[in-house]
Every structure is written in C-alpha cells, then in structure tokens.
Design a protein around this motif. Sequence first.
Motif, mmCIF file in Angstrom:
data_model
loop_
_atom_site.group_PDB
_atom_site.id
_atom_site.type_symbol
_atom_site.label_atom_id
_atom_site.label_comp_id
_atom_site.label_asym_id
_atom_site.label_seq_id
_atom_site.Cartn_x
_atom_site.Cartn_y
_atom_site.Cartn_z
ATOM 1 N N ASN A 224 -64.684 31.389 -16.242
ATOM 2 C CA ASN A 224 -63.503 31.847 -16.983
ATOM 3 C C ASN A 224 -63.396 31.125 -18.307
ATOM 4 O O ASN A 224 -63.740 29.951 -18.425
ATOM 5 N N THR A 225 -62.907 31.843 -19.298
ATOM 6 C CA THR A 225 -62.675 31.260 -20.624
ATOM 7 C C THR A 225 -61.204 31.447 -20.960
ATOM 8 O O THR A 225 -60.449 32.005 -20.161
ATOM 9 N N GLY A 226 -60.805 31.077 -22.156
ATOM 10 C CA GLY A 226 -59.453 31.384 -22.614
ATOM 11 C C GLY A 226 -59.265 32.885 -22.798
ATOM 12 O O GLY A 226 -58.142 33.391 -22.786
ATOM 13 N N GLY A 227 -60.347 33.622 -22.962
ATOM 14 C CA GLY A 227 -60.284 35.075 -23.185
ATOM 15 C C GLY A 227 -61.347 35.472 -24.194
ATOM 16 O O GLY A 227 -61.452 34.868 -25.259
ATOM 17 N N MET A 228 -62.188 36.437 -23.827
ATOM 18 C CA MET A 228 -63.327 36.826 -24.676
ATOM 19 C C MET A 228 -63.071 38.116 -25.451
ATOM 20 O O MET A 228 -63.938 38.583 -26.195
ATOM 21 N N GLY A 229 -61.894 38.697 -25.245
ATOM 22 C CA GLY A 229 -61.593 39.931 -25.958
ATOM 23 C C GLY A 229 -60.397 40.578 -25.301
ATOM 24 O O GLY A 229 -60.044 40.243 -24.160
ATOM 25 N N ALA A 230 -59.754 41.471 -26.011
ATOM 26 C CA ALA A 230 -58.558 42.112 -25.466
ATOM 27 C C ALA A 230 -58.383 43.457 -26.136
ATOM 28 O O ALA A 230 -58.989 43.724 -27.184
ATOM 29 N N PHE A 231 -57.553 44.284 -25.503
ATOM 30 C CA PHE A 231 -57.211 45.551 -26.137
ATOM 31 C C PHE A 231 -55.789 45.941 -25.758
ATOM 32 O O PHE A 231 -55.238 45.446 -24.768
ATOM 33 N N SER A 232 -55.228 46.806 -26.565
ATOM 34 C CA SER A 232 -53.858 47.269 -26.347
ATOM 35 C C SER A 232 -53.764 48.705 -26.854
ATOM 36 O O SER A 232 -54.298 48.987 -27.939
ATOM 37 N N PRO A 233 -53.137 49.646 -26.155
ATOM 38 C CA PRO A 233 -52.449 49.457 -24.877
ATOM 39 C C PRO A 233 -53.400 49.527 -23.697
ATOM 40 O O PRO A 233 -54.555 49.889 -23.851
ATOM 41 N N SER A 234 -52.858 49.180 -22.503
ATOM 42 C CA SER A 234 -53.604 49.336 -21.256
ATOM 43 C C SER A 234 -53.342 50.735 -20.727
ATOM 44 O O SER A 234 -52.186 51.142 -20.608
ATOM 45 N N ARG A 235 -54.412 51.428 -20.396
ATOM 46 C CA ARG A 235 -54.274 52.811 -19.936
ATOM 47 C C ARG A 235 -53.557 52.893 -18.590
ATOM 48 O O ARG A 235 -52.847 53.852 -18.308
ATOM 49 N N ILE A 236 -53.763 51.873 -17.750
ATOM 50 C CA ILE A 236 -53.180 51.982 -16.407
ATOM 51 C C ILE A 236 -51.689 51.628 -16.376
ATOM 52 O O ILE A 236 -51.013 51.861 -15.390
ATOM 53 N N TYR A 237 -51.186 51.047 -17.481
ATOM 54 C CA TYR A 237 -49.773 50.632 -17.492
ATOM 55 C C TYR A 237 -48.904 51.805 -17.936
ATOM 56 O O TYR A 237 -48.556 51.948 -19.107
ATOM 57 N N THR A 238 -48.587 52.664 -16.987
ATOM 58 C CA THR A 238 -47.840 53.898 -17.267
ATOM 59 C C THR A 238 -46.352 53.589 -17.430
ATOM 60 O O THR A 238 -45.880 52.531 -17.000
ATOM 61 N N PRO A 239 -45.569 54.515 -17.998
ATOM 62 C CA PRO A 239 -44.123 54.305 -18.098
ATOM 63 C C PRO A 239 -43.469 54.064 -16.729
ATOM 64 O O PRO A 239 -42.544 53.266 -16.609
ATOM 65 N N GLU A 240 -43.986 54.723 -15.696
ATOM 66 C CA GLU A 240 -43.416 54.536 -14.340
ATOM 67 C C GLU A 240 -43.667 53.105 -13.861
ATOM 68 O O GLU A 240 -42.789 52.465 -13.285
ATOM 69 N N LEU A 241 -44.871 52.621 -14.133
ATOM 70 C CA LEU A 241 -45.211 51.259 -13.732
ATOM 71 C C LEU A 241 -44.370 50.255 -14.531
ATOM 72 O O LEU A 241 -43.890 49.250 -13.994
ATOM 73 N N ALA A 242 -44.163 50.567 -15.812
ATOM 74 C CA ALA A 242 -43.353 49.689 -16.665
ATOM 75 C C ALA A 242 -41.932 49.575 -16.109
ATOM 76 O O ALA A 242 -41.350 48.484 -16.059
ATOM 77 N N GLU A 243 -41.395 50.695 -15.656
ATOM 78 C CA GLU A 243 -40.042 50.729 -15.095
ATOM 79 C C GLU A 243 -39.982 49.883 -13.813
ATOM 80 O O GLU A 243 -39.057 49.095 -13.612
ATOM 81 N N LEU A 244 -41.000 50.058 -12.974
ATOM 82 C CA LEU A 244 -41.068 49.303 -11.722
ATOM 83 C C LEU A 244 -41.161 47.800 -12.004
ATOM 84 O O LEU A 244 -40.476 46.993 -11.367
ATOM 85 N N CYS A 245 -41.991 47.414 -12.980
ATOM 86 C CA CYS A 245 -42.140 45.991 -13.325
ATOM 87 C C CYS A 245 -40.828 45.433 -13.873
ATOM 88 O O CYS A 245 -40.463 44.292 -13.592
ATOM 89 N N MET A 246 -40.136 46.242 -14.673
ATOM 90 C CA MET A 246 -38.856 45.792 -15.231
ATOM 91 C C MET A 246 -37.872 45.443 -14.109
ATOM 92 O O MET A 246 -37.250 44.386 -14.127
ATOM 93 N N GLU A 247 -37.801 46.337 -13.112
ATOM 94 C CA GLU A 247 -36.801 46.143 -12.049
ATOM 95 C C GLU A 247 -37.220 45.091 -11.021
ATOM 96 O O GLU A 247 -36.371 44.387 -10.494
ATOM 97 N N THR A 248 -38.526 45.001 -10.735
ATOM 98 C CA THR A 248 -38.937 44.096 -9.644
ATOM 99 C C THR A 248 -39.448 42.743 -10.142
ATOM 100 O O THR A 248 -39.524 41.797 -9.374
#
Length: 422
Positions: A224-248
């Motif tokens: 593991n490193t500090g991070g070798m690359g990143a991207f935004s947005p994440s395709r799997i993070y849907t609005p429904e998932l965002a709502e669930l994460c907000m509440e839980t």
Amino acid sequence: MDILVVGSGGREHAIVHKLNQSIRAGKIYASPGNAGIAELAECLPYKATDIDAIVEAAKNLNIDLVFVAPDDPLALGMVDRLNEAGIRAFGPNKKAARLEGSKVFSKGLMKKYNIPTAAYQTFDNSKDAIKYIKTINYPIFIKADGLAVGKGAISADNYDEAVTAINTIMEDKVFGNSGNNIVIEEFMTGTEVTILAFTDGNVVVPMVSSQDHKQVYDNDEGPNTGGMGAFSPSRIYTPELAELCMETIFKPTINAMNKENSTFKGVIYFQLMITPDGPKVIEYNARFGDPEAQVVLPRLKTDLIDIIDAVIDGKLADINIEWHDNAAACVVMASGGYPVKYETGFEINLIENNEDLIIYHAGTKINESGKLVTNGGRVLCVTALAEDLKTALSKSYNAVSQINFKNAHYRKDIGINAIGKK
Ligand code: AMP
Ligand code: GLY
C-alpha cells in the motif's frame, strides 16, 4: 485575506491552487511547500508538525487564516494552538481529530452509535491478541491504533501471518506508540469509494465522489502507498447510495461526535467499502485525501474561501456548494522503489499546464543549480479534466508519457475498471 497552508504534498498544491483562484485570496504562504506550490505561494521553512514555529510565523505575518491540511499536525492539536493564539484556522481540533488519530476511538464511536463498519476487537497487549486470533476465521485485518503514514493496516490470511503482524506492531513497535493498542477486524469485500465532506458540526455536505488506487503496482499488487492515482466521480456511487450513506453514516457520525463533546469542523474523509450488505466505513480521516483532493478540488465551482468561512463560523447550511459536471483523473508519478526505498534528486522534465491539465507537485524541489528535481516518494500528480472519465484518463496518460525523470514509476491502470475495460 492572507492565508497559510500547512503541508507539502500534491494535496496541499491542490488546495493552494484552488485558494489562488479566489478573488478573496490575498498573499498565500505554505509551510514547507514544494517547488510547484512555490509558483503560487511564498514557502516558509517550517515542518508541518512544528507547531511552535507555525503559530509564531502566523502571528508575525498577520495571517488571517491557517489551513492545516495533513493528519499529524491536526492530531497534535495545531488548530487548538492557533485558536489559543487568536488565529483563525481550518481543520478539526485535537479532540475531533481523534476520528483519524485513534482507530480504537473511531471504531468505538461507530459501535456505540450503530454506524456500519467491520466487526472488530481491540487489544492493549499481544498475549490477549494472539489468544483471540486462534478462535477466528480468516482473512482479517490488524491495525495499529494511531497514525502510521498509511501503513498501519496489515491483512493476514492465516494464524501465522496474524502473529507476525501483531508482533510487528506491538512488540517490534514499527509504528512506535501508534502500536500500543491494536484493532483486529473482519475482512470486508466490495468496492472502495472515498467521500470527502465539509462539516461545521451542524450539517454535513458531501463533495463529489472519488476512488483511490492504494497499491503500488497494476492490478492492485504490491504494498500500500499513500495513493497512486484517483478519479472522480465514482460510477458505483449512485444518488440512491449517496442518500443511504447520508442517513446511515454521514449524519450519524456528525451527531455522534457532537454527543461525545468532540464537534468536528473541517473535512471528514469517509473511506467506504460498498459491500454486498451495503456501505460500511473502512476508516475516517480528518482531512482531505491525497490524491483524492487532486481530483475533487478542481471540480469545485464555489469559492473555497467562502466554504472555509462557513465551516469555521458554523454557517455551512447557508451556502450552496456547486460542482462542475465533469470528470477528473489523476495519475501519480512516483520515484521507483516507493513506498519502500527510493532515491531522489533526479531532474524532472515537465510539460506546461493547460486549461484541462494541472500537474500538481508532491515531492519536488529546486536544487542548488536551479533545476527542478525529485524530492520524495510521490513526485507529481498529473491531473486532467474532461467531460467524461475516459477522456480525462487519456489526457492524463498522454501528459504522463511526455514527462520524465530517472526511475519514474506510475500505474498504467488508473480508472480502468471504472471505464469498463480490463
Ligand atoms: P486503512 O489504513 O484502514 O485505510 O486501510 C488501508 C487499506 O486496507 C484500505 O484502503 C483497504 O483497502 C484495506 N482495508 C482496511 N481495512 C479493511 C477491511 N476491514 N476489510 C477489507 N479491506 C480493508
Ligand atoms: N489517499 C488516502 C489518504 O489520503 O489517506
């Protein structure tokens, strides 16, 4: 408004770059900074953990705002010390920074307030820990309680590996006092997503989603490193998932910190595992991620200084934070051998930034001959913006192919799974 940014990596370059776009920014300082940051800010010579020197410099230079970006000065209480000296500072205080600084604290918080996370046990001695690992199923994760430069989590596939990990952390003390206590937890499967969020302790406002690539080699191989690359947005993070994460997860975390008299103001980094049973917290960080900041901040439309003010003053509910509807990709160019052993001081041949390309510096400096040279494990964070992720990635890799320094290493598969080709 004169601002001092504490830190020296790609994340701090992204923060300085964003602050520099604000019409409200006066003179910007950074400490200690790097060669890229020095193009936008005056660099001071103090280490990010030298609290006395930073407080003194902020007083002498009449700094209006100090942005404390890295984890260690936050955990050491730099924000408390700045506030005591009457200086406005962005970042959680020492008590709130325990969310990242102590895994025993953060896991206890999640258990107490029913925030979904991996099942776990904590131990303050290796004898009890070793007794416990005879009774459990594998694989597991063994983690040092305190900060460990991103290396404090060790996976173990069987009893022998677990014993080695426990002894490495608790007896050999490779992470020093951070390993006085450990957390042993269940192994979660799924996809990792990073959600950075602003909070003023009253409301929590998630930023656009991102994903990081932690391992040093392609196909998630190597340490593991500090991070070798990143991207935004994440395709799997849907609005429904965002709502669930907000509440839980998000709101319960803010409320839990308030109930524990540890109100958090600043940026919380929610590292999530999207498991078959729903989203769970892998860990919290008390700051922007690196390299996640390098793909999230360039997508921010709203003035960052307005957001910082709202966070500090508890008025985050009053502002509307807007984002560009685009995508960002960042490929980290590292020194060959990172994260274990590497050489520095090699000359870097760069290309120019353009509207869609920002080369954030991480470990760089100008040497005695006035040349730009490597000065750390992660050297450059080559970030490109585009309408879609596929184009952003190809622009980023195109830039990477034109940049060189001796022993440069980068992953060739950043974002590949996200754009659907393997
Ligand atoms: P940490 O230092 O806690 O962020 O862990 C480093 C990396 O180890 C994370 O980014 C995950 O990829 C992985 N990891 C940590 N804890 C777990 C877990 N309980 N299950 C699966 N993967 C984990
Ligand atoms: N990219 C991981 C971190 O900032 O902790």
